[in-house]
Motif scaffolding. Sequence first.
Motif, PDB file in Angstrom:
ATOM      1  N   GLN A 107       0.829  -0.952  -0.023  1.00 53.84           N
ATOM      2  CA  GLN A 107      -0.148  -0.125   0.091  1.00 53.84           C
ATOM      3  C   GLN A 107       0.983   1.163  -0.053  1.00 53.84           C
ATOM      4  O   GLN A 107       1.914   1.259   0.506  1.00 53.84           O
ATOM      5  CB  GLN A 107      -0.771  -0.147   1.207  1.00 53.84           C
ATOM      6  N   PRO A 108       0.401   2.204  -0.717  1.00 57.30           N
ATOM      7  CA  PRO A 108       1.253   3.726  -0.668  1.00 57.30           C
ATOM      8  C   PRO A 108       1.174   4.212   1.022  1.00 57.30           C
ATOM      9  O   PRO A 108       0.261   4.054   1.761  1.00 57.30           O
ATOM     10  CB  PRO A 108       0.397   4.496  -1.692  1.00 57.30           C
ATOM     11  N   ILE A 109       2.019   5.023   1.175  1.00 54.40           N
ATOM     12  CA  ILE A 109       2.328   5.592   2.387  1.00 54.40           C
ATOM     13  C   ILE A 109       1.125   6.768   2.341  1.00 54.40           C
ATOM     14  O   ILE A 109       0.827   7.491   1.463  1.00 54.40           O
ATOM     15  CB  ILE A 109       3.550   6.550   2.517  1.00 54.40           C
ATOM     16  N   VAL A 110       0.415   6.912   3.486  1.00 51.35           N
ATOM     17  CA  VAL A 110      -0.649   8.002   3.678  1.00 51.35           C
ATOM     18  C   VAL A 110      -0.186   8.373   5.104  1.00 51.35           C
ATOM     19  O   VAL A 110      -0.193   7.914   5.898  1.00 51.35           O
ATOM     20  CB  VAL A 110      -1.846   7.172   3.586  1.00 51.35           C
ATOM     21  N   PHE A 111      -0.093   9.909   5.184  1.00 53.14           N
ATOM     22  CA  PHE A 111       0.091  10.393   6.377  1.00 53.14           C
ATOM     23  C   PHE A 111      -0.924  12.012   6.144  1.00 53.14           C
ATOM     24  O   PHE A 111      -0.715  12.677   5.753  1.00 53.14           O
ATOM     25  CB  PHE A 111       1.375  11.036   6.455  1.00 53.14           C
ATOM     26  N   LYS A 112      -2.046  11.622   7.468  1.00 58.37           N
ATOM     27  CA  LYS A 112      -2.646  12.879   7.432  1.00 58.37           C
ATOM     28  C   LYS A 112      -3.545  13.258   6.279  1.00 58.37           C
ATOM     29  O   LYS A 112      -3.796  14.499   5.844  1.00 58.37           O
ATOM     30  CB  LYS A 112      -2.135  14.141   8.081  1.00 58.37           C
ATOM     31  N   GLY A 113      -3.851  12.260   5.557  1.00 62.02           N
ATOM     32  CA  GLY A 113      -4.516  12.263   4.194  1.00 62.02           C
ATOM     33  C   GLY A 113      -3.852  12.585   2.960  1.00 62.02           C
ATOM     34  O   GLY A 113      -4.259  12.550   1.911  1.00 62.02           O
ATOM     35  N   LEU A 114      -2.536  12.832   3.033  1.00 59.54           N
ATOM     36  CA  LEU A 114      -1.602  12.989   2.037  1.00 59.54           C
ATOM     37  C   LEU A 114      -1.306  11.697   1.594  1.00 59.54           C
ATOM     38  O   LEU A 114      -0.848  10.912   2.140  1.00 59.54           O
ATOM     39  CB  LEU A 114      -0.476  14.023   2.506  1.00 59.54           C
ATOM     40  N   LYS A 115      -1.100  11.371   0.229  1.00 58.46           N
ATOM     41  CA  LYS A 115      -0.601  10.330  -0.514  1.00 58.46           C
ATOM     42  C   LYS A 115       0.669  10.302  -0.945  1.00 58.46           C
ATOM     43  O   LYS A 115       0.929  11.352  -1.649  1.00 58.46           O
ATOM     44  CB  LYS A 115      -1.708   9.626  -1.200  1.00 58.46           C
ATOM     45  N   ALA A 116       1.399   9.218  -0.723  1.00 54.98           N
ATOM     46  CA  ALA A 116       2.774   8.987  -1.656  1.00 54.98           C
ATOM     47  C   ALA A 116       3.489  10.178  -1.681  1.00 54.98           C
ATOM     48  O   ALA A 116       4.031  10.622  -0.448  1.00 54.98           O
ATOM     49  CB  ALA A 116       2.418   8.404  -2.902  1.00 54.98           C
ATOM     50  N   GLN A 117       3.700  10.717  -2.712  1.00 47.43           N
ATOM     51  CA  GLN A 117       4.898  11.743  -3.143  1.00 47.43           C
ATOM     52  C   GLN A 117       4.430  12.847  -2.664  1.00 47.43           C
ATOM     53  O   GLN A 117       5.288  13.868  -2.744  1.00 47.43           O
ATOM     54  CB  GLN A 117       5.401  11.592  -4.709  1.00 47.43           C
ATOM     55  N   TYR A 118       3.196  13.147  -2.440  1.00 49.59           N
ATOM     56  CA  TYR A 118       2.844  14.450  -2.161  1.00 49.59           C
ATOM     57  C   TYR A 118       3.274  14.932  -0.342  1.00 49.59           C
ATOM     58  O   TYR A 118       3.512  16.186  -0.354  1.00 49.59           O
ATOM     59  CB  TYR A 118       1.159  14.636  -2.056  1.00 49.59           C
ATOM     60  N   ILE A 119       3.767  14.043   0.082  1.00 51.44           N
ATOM     61  CA  ILE A 119       4.248  14.217   1.462  1.00 51.44           C
ATOM     62  C   ILE A 119       5.630  14.917   1.330  1.00 51.44           C
ATOM     63  O   ILE A 119       6.060  15.821   1.712  1.00 51.44           O
ATOM     64  CB  ILE A 119       4.455  12.818   2.164  1.00 51.44           C
ATOM     65  N   ALA A 120       6.422  14.296   0.269  1.00 52.59           N
ATOM     66  CA  ALA A 120       7.766  15.016   0.022  1.00 52.59           C
ATOM     67  C   ALA A 120       7.519  16.340  -0.558  1.00 52.59           C
ATOM     68  O   ALA A 120       8.213  16.944  -0.331  1.00 52.59           O
ATOM     69  CB  ALA A 120       8.332  14.004  -1.087  1.00 52.59           C
ATOM     70  N   TYR A 121       6.510  16.705  -1.546  1.00 55.78           N
ATOM     71  CA  TYR A 121       6.259  17.619  -1.972  1.00 55.78           C
ATOM     72  C   TYR A 121       5.952  19.068  -1.187  1.00 55.78           C
ATOM     73  O   TYR A 121       6.543  19.903  -1.033  1.00 55.78           O
ATOM     74  CB  TYR A 121       5.132  17.806  -3.058  1.00 55.78           C
ATOM     75  N   LEU A 122       5.307  18.481  -0.125  1.00 57.45           N
ATOM     76  CA  LEU A 122       4.891  19.425   1.027  1.00 57.45           C
ATOM     77  C   LEU A 122       6.103  19.622   1.816  1.00 57.45           C
ATOM     78  O   LEU A 122       6.364  21.054   2.122  1.00 57.45           O
ATOM     79  CB  LEU A 122       3.885  18.737   1.978  1.00 57.45           C
ATOM     80  N   ALA A 123       6.860  18.716   2.070  1.00 58.53           N
ATOM     81  CA  ALA A 123       8.231  18.998   2.862  1.00 58.53           C
ATOM     82  C   ALA A 123       9.158  19.845   2.038  1.00 58.53           C
ATOM     83  O   ALA A 123       9.811  20.714   2.652  1.00 58.53           O
ATOM     84  CB  ALA A 123       8.766  17.532   2.990  1.00 58.53           C
ATOM     85  N   VAL A 124       9.482  19.662   0.853  1.00 55.57           N
ATOM     86  CA  VAL A 124      10.027  20.530   0.044  1.00 55.57           C
ATOM     87  C   VAL A 124       9.480  21.855   0.040  1.00 55.57           C
ATOM     88  O   VAL A 124      10.556  23.067   0.027  1.00 55.57           O
ATOM     89  CB  VAL A 124      10.585  19.914  -1.399  1.00 55.57           C
ATOM     90  N   GLY A 125       8.370  22.243  -0.151  1.00 56.70           N
ATOM     91  CA  GLY A 125       7.789  23.396  -0.076  1.00 56.70           C
ATOM     92  C   GLY A 125       7.804  24.082   1.097  1.00 56.70           C
ATOM     93  O   GLY A 125       8.097  25.476   1.142  1.00 56.70           O
ATOM     94  N   LEU A 126       7.849  23.407   2.287  1.00 58.29           N
ATOM     95  CA  LEU A 126       7.818  24.015   3.568  1.00 58.29           C
ATOM     96  C   LEU A 126       9.427  24.382   3.672  1.00 58.29           C
ATOM     97  O   LEU A 126       9.655  25.371   4.373  1.00 58.29           O
ATOM     98  CB  LEU A 126       7.584  23.027   4.722  1.00 58.29           C
ATOM     99  N   VAL A 127      10.343  23.559   3.262  1.00 57.35           N
ATOM    100  CA  VAL A 127      11.986  24.151   3.567  1.00 57.35           C
ATOM    101  C   VAL A 127      11.954  25.181   2.499  1.00 57.35           C
ATOM    102  O   VAL A 127      12.636  26.130   2.962  1.00 57.35           O
ATOM    103  CB  VAL A 127      12.779  22.862   2.944  1.00 57.35           C
ATOM    104  N   ALA A 128      11.648  25.263   1.384  1.00 56.49           N
ATOM    105  CA  ALA A 128      11.579  26.480   0.643  1.00 56.49           C
ATOM    106  C   ALA A 128      11.054  27.750   1.192  1.00 56.49           C
ATOM    107  O   ALA A 128      11.761  28.780   1.078  1.00 56.49           O
ATOM    108  CB  ALA A 128      10.859  26.266  -0.913  1.00 56.49           C
TER     109      ALA A 128
END
Length: 117
Positions: free
Chosen positions: A13-34
């Motif tokens: 199964q894909p990774i899910v965290f607080k409703g975010l699926k798969a690669q969107y967790i990384a997109y959010l992390a990169v955006g927050l670091v930016a």
Amino acid sequence: MSSIYSINKGVSQPIVFKGLKAQYIAYLAVGLVALLILFAILYVIGISVFIVLPLILLLGTGLFFLIFHLSDRFGTDGLMKFLAKRRLPSSIRFRSRNLFTSLNATTHSINPQIKKR
């Protein structure tokens, strides 16, 4: 006799965290670091914190809404499929049939010297 080991049923199964699926967790992390880097740059330049902080909060809110919207709309692999489909040409044009008429029917190669294995 039962096994003492439990079976993990969510292996594929894909990774899910607080409703975010798969690669969107990384997109959010990169955006927050930016956003953190942008805040640091604007603060070091000397712009007032009363201007920088609301700007970063507004951009962060927009980032969260955008990432959650993309995650809900496309799911785990939908965004990659959507972007790949946009890159496909609508049609392929060629002006000459020489390439296709020169193919050898038995070897399916342009050069008749090459033998099919």
